[in-house]
Design a protein around this motif. Structure first.
Motif, PDB file in Angstrom:
ATOM      1  N   GLN A  54      48.747  36.945  57.857  1.00 22.17           N
ATOM      2  CA  GLN A  54      48.112  37.562  58.828  1.00 22.17           C
ATOM      3  C   GLN A  54      46.873  38.225  58.851  1.00 22.17           C
ATOM      4  O   GLN A  54      46.329  38.917  59.552  1.00 22.17           O
ATOM      5  CB  GLN A  54      49.071  38.885  59.187  1.00 22.17           C
ATOM      6  CG  GLN A  54      50.547  38.700  59.792  1.00 22.17           C
ATOM      7  CD  GLN A  54      51.269  39.818  59.625  1.00 22.17           C
ATOM      8  OE1 GLN A  54      51.174  41.054  59.544  1.00 22.17           O
ATOM      9  NE2 GLN A  54      52.772  39.520  59.608  1.00 22.17           N
ATOM     10  N   GLY A  55      46.360  37.941  57.545  1.00 22.87           N
ATOM     11  CA  GLY A  55      44.934  38.291  57.230  1.00 22.87           C
ATOM     12  C   GLY A  55      44.575  39.434  56.321  1.00 22.87           C
ATOM     13  O   GLY A  55      43.295  39.892  56.172  1.00 22.87           O
ATOM     14  N   TYR A  56      45.693  39.922  55.595  1.00 25.27           N
ATOM     15  CA  TYR A  56      45.275  40.754  54.727  1.00 25.27           C
ATOM     16  C   TYR A  56      44.808  39.969  53.367  1.00 25.27           C
ATOM     17  O   TYR A  56      45.529  39.082  52.978  1.00 25.27           O
ATOM     18  CB  TYR A  56      46.658  41.562  54.087  1.00 25.27           C
ATOM     19  CG  TYR A  56      47.117  42.647  55.546  1.00 25.27           C
ATOM     20  CD1 TYR A  56      46.511  43.711  55.531  1.00 25.27           C
ATOM     21  CD2 TYR A  56      48.022  42.234  56.266  1.00 25.27           C
ATOM     22  CE1 TYR A  56      46.873  44.592  56.657  1.00 25.27           C
ATOM     23  CE2 TYR A  56      48.393  43.100  57.443  1.00 25.27           C
ATOM     24  CZ  TYR A  56      47.795  44.194  57.542  1.00 25.27           C
ATOM     25  OH  TYR A  56      48.127  45.064  58.499  1.00 25.27           O
ATOM     26  N   GLU A  57      44.227  40.856  52.607  1.00 25.26           N
ATOM     27  CA  GLU A  57      43.546  40.091  51.491  1.00 25.26           C
ATOM     28  C   GLU A  57      44.276  40.568  50.074  1.00 25.26           C
ATOM     29  O   GLU A  57      44.230  40.057  48.909  1.00 25.26           O
ATOM     30  CB  GLU A  57      42.103  40.589  51.082  1.00 25.26           C
ATOM     31  CG  GLU A  57      41.106  39.568  51.873  1.00 25.26           C
ATOM     32  CD  GLU A  57      40.598  40.275  53.219  1.00 25.26           C
ATOM     33  OE1 GLU A  57      41.006  41.355  53.507  1.00 25.26           O
ATOM     34  OE2 GLU A  57      39.798  39.465  53.939  1.00 25.26           O
ATOM     35  N   VAL A  58      44.957  42.012  50.183  1.00 24.56           N
ATOM     36  CA  VAL A  58      45.994  42.381  49.156  1.00 24.56           C
ATOM     37  C   VAL A  58      47.169  42.688  49.490  1.00 24.56           C
ATOM     38  O   VAL A  58      47.374  43.497  50.665  1.00 24.56           O
ATOM     39  CB  VAL A  58      45.312  43.712  48.398  1.00 24.56           C
ATOM     40  CG1 VAL A  58      46.211  44.208  47.468  1.00 24.56           C
ATOM     41  CG2 VAL A  58      43.760  43.375  47.852  1.00 24.56           C
ATOM     42  N   VAL A  77      39.362  38.631  46.564  1.00 20.29           N
ATOM     43  CA  VAL A  77      39.801  39.842  45.775  1.00 20.29           C
ATOM     44  C   VAL A  77      39.622  39.443  43.997  1.00 20.29           C
ATOM     45  O   VAL A  77      39.144  40.214  43.283  1.00 20.29           O
ATOM     46  CB  VAL A  77      41.251  40.563  46.043  1.00 20.29           C
ATOM     47  CG1 VAL A  77      41.427  41.586  45.106  1.00 20.29           C
ATOM     48  CG2 VAL A  77      41.077  40.826  47.409  1.00 20.29           C
ATOM     49  N   VAL A  78      40.184  38.060  44.067  1.00 18.53           N
ATOM     50  CA  VAL A  78      40.346  37.568  42.573  1.00 18.53           C
ATOM     51  C   VAL A  78      38.896  37.525  41.959  1.00 18.53           C
ATOM     52  O   VAL A  78      38.765  37.896  40.919  1.00 18.53           O
ATOM     53  CB  VAL A  78      41.152  36.462  42.311  1.00 18.53           C
ATOM     54  CG1 VAL A  78      41.041  35.809  41.089  1.00 18.53           C
ATOM     55  CG2 VAL A  78      42.349  36.453  43.041  1.00 18.53           C
ATOM     56  N   GLU A  79      37.946  37.024  42.982  1.00 20.46           N
ATOM     57  CA  GLU A  79      36.650  36.721  42.276  1.00 20.46           C
ATOM     58  C   GLU A  79      35.902  38.117  41.927  1.00 20.46           C
ATOM     59  O   GLU A  79      35.149  38.272  41.024  1.00 20.46           O
ATOM     60  CB  GLU A  79      35.830  36.119  43.421  1.00 20.46           C
ATOM     61  CG  GLU A  79      35.530  34.501  42.951  1.00 20.46           C
ATOM     62  CD  GLU A  79      35.180  33.864  44.197  1.00 20.46           C
ATOM     63  OE1 GLU A  79      34.552  34.358  45.199  1.00 20.46           O
ATOM     64  OE2 GLU A  79      35.755  32.617  44.398  1.00 20.46           O
ATOM     65  N   SER A  90      42.798  48.779  43.916  1.00 22.64           N
ATOM     66  CA  SER A  90      42.540  49.539  45.067  1.00 22.64           C
ATOM     67  C   SER A  90      41.051  49.799  45.162  1.00 22.64           C
ATOM     68  O   SER A  90      40.127  50.135  46.333  1.00 22.64           O
ATOM     69  CB  SER A  90      43.199  50.954  44.564  1.00 22.64           C
ATOM     70  OG  SER A  90      44.661  50.900  44.357  1.00 22.64           O
ATOM     71  N   TYR A  91      40.468  50.183  43.999  1.00 24.02           N
ATOM     72  CA  TYR A  91      38.892  50.239  43.708  1.00 24.02           C
ATOM     73  C   TYR A  91      38.121  49.259  44.548  1.00 24.02           C
ATOM     74  O   TYR A  91      37.313  49.483  45.460  1.00 24.02           O
ATOM     75  CB  TYR A  91      38.454  50.205  42.532  1.00 24.02           C
ATOM     76  CG  TYR A  91      36.947  50.392  42.196  1.00 24.02           C
ATOM     77  CD1 TYR A  91      36.735  51.829  42.069  1.00 24.02           C
ATOM     78  CD2 TYR A  91      36.246  49.579  42.144  1.00 24.02           C
ATOM     79  CE1 TYR A  91      35.331  52.145  41.928  1.00 24.02           C
ATOM     80  CE2 TYR A  91      34.519  49.759  41.662  1.00 24.02           C
ATOM     81  CZ  TYR A  91      34.430  51.267  41.863  1.00 24.02           C
ATOM     82  OH  TYR A  91      33.034  51.291  41.716  1.00 24.02           O
ATOM     83  N   ILE A  92      38.618  47.989  44.670  1.00 27.10           N
ATOM     84  CA  ILE A  92      37.881  46.779  45.152  1.00 27.10           C
ATOM     85  C   ILE A  92      38.091  46.971  46.654  1.00 27.10           C
ATOM     86  O   ILE A  92      36.762  46.854  47.334  1.00 27.10           O
ATOM     87  CB  ILE A  92      38.457  45.561  44.446  1.00 27.10           C
ATOM     88  CG1 ILE A  92      38.009  45.348  43.131  1.00 27.10           C
ATOM     89  CG2 ILE A  92      37.835  44.244  45.592  1.00 27.10           C
ATOM     90  CD1 ILE A  92      38.768  44.016  42.401  1.00 27.10           C
ATOM     91  N   GLY A  93      39.053  47.240  47.245  1.00 33.21           N
ATOM     92  CA  GLY A  93      39.185  47.425  48.610  1.00 33.21           C
ATOM     93  C   GLY A  93      39.567  46.203  49.271  1.00 33.21           C
ATOM     94  O   GLY A  93      40.610  45.596  49.058  1.00 33.21           O
TER      95      GLY A  93
END
Ligand code: UDP
Ligand code: MG
Length: 341
Positions: free
Chosen positions: A121-125, A172-174, A191-194
């Motif tokens: 659905q488009g979430y990265e985390v 996010v992994v990158e 969480s910090y990464i966003g």
């Protein structure tokens, strides 16, 4: 949104499993993840990265046996026990989009499909959030207290009741790879990464076999990494306590002076007051030195810039075995050399 099926190319997802003394579980775990991922095999290219974190039992042997029969399996053997967070990091360094799961079957493999659905659905985390858990009362109570404090004082919004069970998009992994700090609290870093983050509720199962790899000492270590890594509240506490005590002492002086002047016949028990004050102040000082010490210790560890983990060997999908390499520097990642042609 995330669907690239139109291009005809399957997106890859790597499952990352930190493994510490899980010989009794890994085969069952692998069968379970193979079963649940089967349904989506035509849409995604699944790979499985098992990081053996210096297990003392036969986990390594069992994992090699899995790699013998399943070419999608990569086994990373760390040179000793570096801990859960370092083991996950070793897995992340080899992957793009990942699903991180414990390997004791406490994180139910079928829930990973819900994570994938949200990603679609488009979430990265997409983090898995515990609705309920089967664990000792002690673990439940301490975990609850820890998340309560963490949410109160942390500088980032770390969702409660989440572990490392989550899906992370490649983006996010990158980003996460750039964080090479030693005292790692991955949940906080994510969480910090966003990016766009969401949760999926699940009921956490019981450990399938064996014992927890998290005795109290390791649990406290992780809690400290979470609290000290994402908050300077303990440092602020020092000055507040200092102000408080100064104020109290000032009042004490006023009282003593007042008595002396206004009622000279009343004796203030001088020695008792001095002794108590001395003990009290040394106690406060020691505590506060401890707080300072924990930040200084972290600065020291960071200054040493040691590699986060040492890889003893990696066995890739093609059956190739690549010996001892370290991945301290993200610009020189093991993954670049191993998995990317
Ligand atoms: N683990 C690890 N290194 C360690 C301790 C644990 O890789 O030093 C792994 C373990 O195999 C499991 C996950 O981390 O896959 C979570 O550990 P465990 O289940 O023992 O913790 P608990 O669920 O009791 O908190
Ligand atoms: Mg567990």
């Amino acid at each position: 949104m995330n669907d690239v099926q139109a291009t005809g190319e399957r997106r890859s997802i790597a499952y990352v499993f930190p493994v510490y003394n899980e010989a009794k579980t890994v085969e069952l775990l692998h069968r379970a993840v193979c079963r649940v991922t089967q349904a989506l095999a035509d849409r995604y290219r699944f790979t499985f990265i098992y990081v053996d974190d210096g297990s003392q039992d036969d986990s390594a042997g069992r994992l090699q046996a899995l790699a013998d029969v399943d070419h999608r399996v990569t086994v990373v053997e760390l040179a000793r026990n570096f801990g859960h967070q370092a083991a996950i990091t070793a897995g992340l360094d080899l992957a793009d989009a990942v699903i991180i799961m414990d390997s004791d079957l406490q994180d139910p493999p079928r829930v990973s499909l819900d994570l994938i659905a949200k990603w679609q659905q488009g979430y990265e985390v997409v983090y898995a959030q515990r609705r309920s858990r089967v664990d000792s009362t002690f673990k439940k109570v301490t975990a609850r207290a820890f998340y309560w404090v963490l949410r109160k004082i942390a500088s980032v919004d770390i969702p409660r009741d989440t572990g490392d069970f989550r899906l992370l998009d490649r983006k996010v992994v990158e980003e996460l790879r750039k964080f090479r700090e030693r005292d790692r609290f991955l949940r906080g870093l994510v969480s910090y990464i966003g990016f766009r983050q969401t949760g999926v509720l699940f009921d956490r199962d019981e450990r399938h076999a064996g014992r927890t790899g998290y005795p109290l000492s390791k649990m406290l270590g992780l809690a400290a990494d979470g609290l000290l890594g994402f908050s300077t509240a303990p440092l602020k506490l020092i000055s507040r306590l200092g102000y408080g005590i100064s104020l109290l002492s000032f009042l004490g002086i006023l009282y003593t002076a007042g008595v002396k002047i206004l009622a000279p016949e009343t004796a203030v028990p001088g020695w008792a007051f001095t002794a108590i004050a001395m003990f009290f102040l040394s106690g406060v000082q020691l505590t506060m030195q401890g707080v300072l010490g924990s930040y200084i210790g972290r600065t020291y560890a960071e200054a040493q810039r040691r590699p986060l983990y040492i890889v003893a060997s990696v066995r890739t999908a093609t059956g190739q075995r690549i010996p001892a390499q370290t991945a301290a520097d993200p610009s020189e990642r093991t993954s670049d050399r191993i998995l990317r042609p």
